[in-house]
Design a protein around this motif. Structure first.
Motif, PDB file in Angstrom:
ATOM      1  N   TYR A 105      -2.316  -7.467  -3.035  1.00  0.00           N
ATOM      2  CA  TYR A 105      -0.098  -7.840  -3.878  1.00  0.00           C
ATOM      3  C   TYR A 105      -0.152  -8.784  -5.622  1.00  0.00           C
ATOM      4  O   TYR A 105       0.615  -8.911  -5.525  1.00  0.00           O
ATOM      5  CB  TYR A 105       0.165  -8.681  -2.322  1.00  0.00           C
ATOM      6  N   HIS A 106      -1.403  -8.007  -5.740  1.00  0.00           N
ATOM      7  CA  HIS A 106      -1.325  -8.743  -7.415  1.00  0.00           C
ATOM      8  C   HIS A 106      -0.717  -7.559  -8.132  1.00  0.00           C
ATOM      9  O   HIS A 106      -0.541  -7.799  -9.028  1.00  0.00           O
ATOM     10  CB  HIS A 106      -3.013  -9.856  -8.070  1.00  0.00           C
ATOM     11  N   ALA A 120       4.954  -0.472   1.618  1.00  0.00           N
ATOM     12  CA  ALA A 120       3.463   0.366   1.701  1.00  0.00           C
ATOM     13  C   ALA A 120       2.665  -0.347   0.736  1.00  0.00           C
ATOM     14  O   ALA A 120       1.962  -0.348   0.665  1.00  0.00           O
ATOM     15  CB  ALA A 120       3.340   1.660   2.696  1.00  0.00           C
ATOM     16  N   GLU A 121       3.373  -0.512  -0.682  1.00  0.00           N
ATOM     17  CA  GLU A 121       2.576  -1.751  -1.852  1.00  0.00           C
ATOM     18  C   GLU A 121       2.248  -2.851  -1.720  1.00  0.00           C
ATOM     19  O   GLU A 121       1.260  -3.011  -2.252  1.00  0.00           O
ATOM     20  CB  GLU A 121       3.105  -0.667  -2.544  1.00  0.00           C
ATOM     21  N   ASP A 122       2.388  -3.697  -0.567  1.00  0.00           N
ATOM     22  CA  ASP A 122       3.179  -5.320  -0.530  1.00  0.00           C
ATOM     23  C   ASP A 122       1.958  -5.416   0.245  1.00  0.00           C
ATOM     24  O   ASP A 122       2.857  -5.426   1.824  1.00  0.00           O
ATOM     25  CB  ASP A 122       3.523  -5.659  -1.357  1.00  0.00           C
ATOM     26  N   PRO A 123       0.726  -5.636   1.116  1.00  0.00           N
ATOM     27  CA  PRO A 123      -0.563  -5.624   1.852  1.00  0.00           C
ATOM     28  C   PRO A 123       0.615  -7.622   2.916  1.00  0.00           C
ATOM     29  O   PRO A 123      -0.075  -7.695   3.546  1.00  0.00           O
ATOM     30  CB  PRO A 123      -1.570  -5.625   1.709  1.00  0.00           C
ATOM     31  N   ARG A 142      -3.200 -16.996   0.810  1.00  0.00           N
ATOM     32  CA  ARG A 142      -2.285 -16.343   1.293  1.00  0.00           C
ATOM     33  C   ARG A 142      -2.473 -15.967   2.350  1.00  0.00           C
ATOM     34  O   ARG A 142      -0.998 -16.304   3.134  1.00  0.00           O
ATOM     35  CB  ARG A 142      -1.261 -14.649   0.130  1.00  0.00           C
ATOM     36  N   VAL A 143      -3.335 -15.537   2.707  1.00  0.00           N
ATOM     37  CA  VAL A 143      -3.027 -15.565   4.408  1.00  0.00           C
ATOM     38  C   VAL A 143      -2.824 -16.546   5.640  1.00  0.00           C
ATOM     39  O   VAL A 143      -2.332 -16.859   5.806  1.00  0.00           O
ATOM     40  CB  VAL A 143      -4.602 -14.995   4.929  1.00  0.00           C
ATOM     41  N   TRP A 144      -3.200 -17.555   4.633  1.00  0.00           N
ATOM     42  CA  TRP A 144      -3.451 -18.681   5.264  1.00  0.00           C
ATOM     43  C   TRP A 144      -1.900 -19.807   5.435  1.00  0.00           C
ATOM     44  O   TRP A 144      -2.005 -20.243   5.757  1.00  0.00           O
ATOM     45  CB  TRP A 144      -4.467 -19.878   4.733  1.00  0.00           C
TER      46      TRP A 144
END
Length: 373
Positions: free
Chosen positions: A71-72, A129-132, A176-178
């Protein structure tokens, strides 16, 4: 220069929900124009400004182009020639890609209103689709809006599966997941978040320990149980989620997710206590074992956390109510020991510690054996 209300405020108004945050997009302006009107610039990545009176956020219209993995990997282009439609097109879901003019007219180039009526979460464009991170955001919106009947549309789910297969989700950083996970734990149907992740294949990448049916089902059951309790904390919800795991696996996953220390500690306690309480026989209470559990929980210094622990275990072990009641009874009994009174009797040092333990044990045994266990 024109300003448009965008995103969640427009969506929630159409859904009849309370609008909490109002964000605006400004078309046809430069940062200098905004500063000249008294706006205060915030945000380093792209130009965002605070309104001088309302303090609401105004962002200059922008586009994004993918440059790398994860995502960066984006470059942002913001200039007066970027249109409102170009700005909306970079958003994740159609229900989040609507705008309103300052006089209240709806601007809806990607048919978000239609998807609101159909109760569908649908990606705006293939740029999704470009940003998980959008896999997690879609799962979180599924958790928020499931009680209203929303589901992820087939095309978006297929695109999310493709993103997982192509390894995009592997590039998400734990922080980011957290961030998304802890927000999802407090959504209206938190199990919906994990179900969407599982259906898309992302759960096997992000929290693989939960992916199998024999773990996933009790995890969701414990999570929904704690969710139904009033005002439960993030740490209680997270510990309930991981409660079906073994202690070592749960601790390792909590660390890998960079969960907060409070979440890690409560998870460690819950997963350590679950097998020990399963082994206990309420008909033959073991005072030493109960006192050891209270020591493990640091009950004497952290009674509030012990209360949280009991809530988690109640949801993790719904069939072990007698063992749980026995532990709670032991905690009441043992908390009545006053170390200052023993100190006044002349106990000190190691002898004081032994006297405190001995008195706590005596009270536990007297109480739990008398308590018809």
């Amino acid at each position: 220069m024109q300003a448009y209300l965008v995103g969640g405020a427009v969506r929630d108004e159409l859904l009849g929900l309370e609008v909490k945050d109002r964000d605006w997009v400004v078309v046809g302006a430069t940062p200098e124009d905004m500063l000249a009107k008294g706006f205060k610039q915030v945000g380093a990545d792209f130009p965002v400004f605070l309104h001088p009176e309302t303090r609401e956020e105004y962002a200059l219209a922008r586009t994004e182009r993918k440059q790398g993995r994860g995502y960066h990997g984006f470059t942002v282009y913001s200039a007066p020639d970027v249109t409102l439609e170009e700005d909306l097109q970079r958003r994740d879901l159609t229900i989040n890609a609507m705008a309103k003019t300052e006089d209240g007219a709806l601007v809806d180039p990607f048919h978000g209103q239609t998807d609101i009526k159909a109760r569908k979460l649908r990606h705006v464009s293939e740029a999704f689709a470009e940003d998980p991170l959008r896999v997690l955001r879609t799962a979180r919106f599924a958790a928020r809006f499931r009680p209203l009947g929303f589901t992820v549309c087939d095309q978006t789910m297929a695109l999310m599966r493709k993103m997982v297969d192509e390894g995009e989700v592997d590039h998400l950083v734990p922080e980011r997941v957290w961030q998304e996970l802890q927000r999802a734990l407090h959504e209206r149907a938190p199990d919906g978040f994990f179900e969407v992740l599982r259906d898309s294949g992302a759960l096997s990448v992000l929290i693989p320990e939960l992916d199998s049916a024999e773990v996933f089902q009790p995890a969701m059951k414990a999570l929904l149980c704690i969710h139904e309790e009033p005002d439960t904390s993030t740490e209680e919800r997270f510990a309930a989620l991981l409660s079906p795991l073994g202690e070592n696996a749960a601790i390792a996953r909590a660390k890998a997710l960079k969960a907060s220390n409070d979440c890690q500690n409560l998870t460690r306690l819950a997963t350590a206590f679950v097998p020990q309480l399963r082994k206990m026989d309420p008909q033959n209470p073991d005072g030493d074992a109960l006192l050891d559990l209270l020591d493990q929980a640091d009950f004497w210094r952290r009674p509030e956390r012990f209360t949280q622990l009991l809530s988690v275990i109640r949801c993790a072990l719904p069939d072990e109510g007698d063992s749980l009641k026995m532990l709670q009874t032991a905690s009441y009994a043992a908390s009545g020991v006053d170390p200052k009174a023993l100190l006044a009797q002349g106990y000190k040092g190691k002898a004081l510690g032994e006297a405190i333990r001995s008195e706590r044990l005596k009270r536990i045994v007297d109480t739990v054996t008398r308590d018809d266990h």
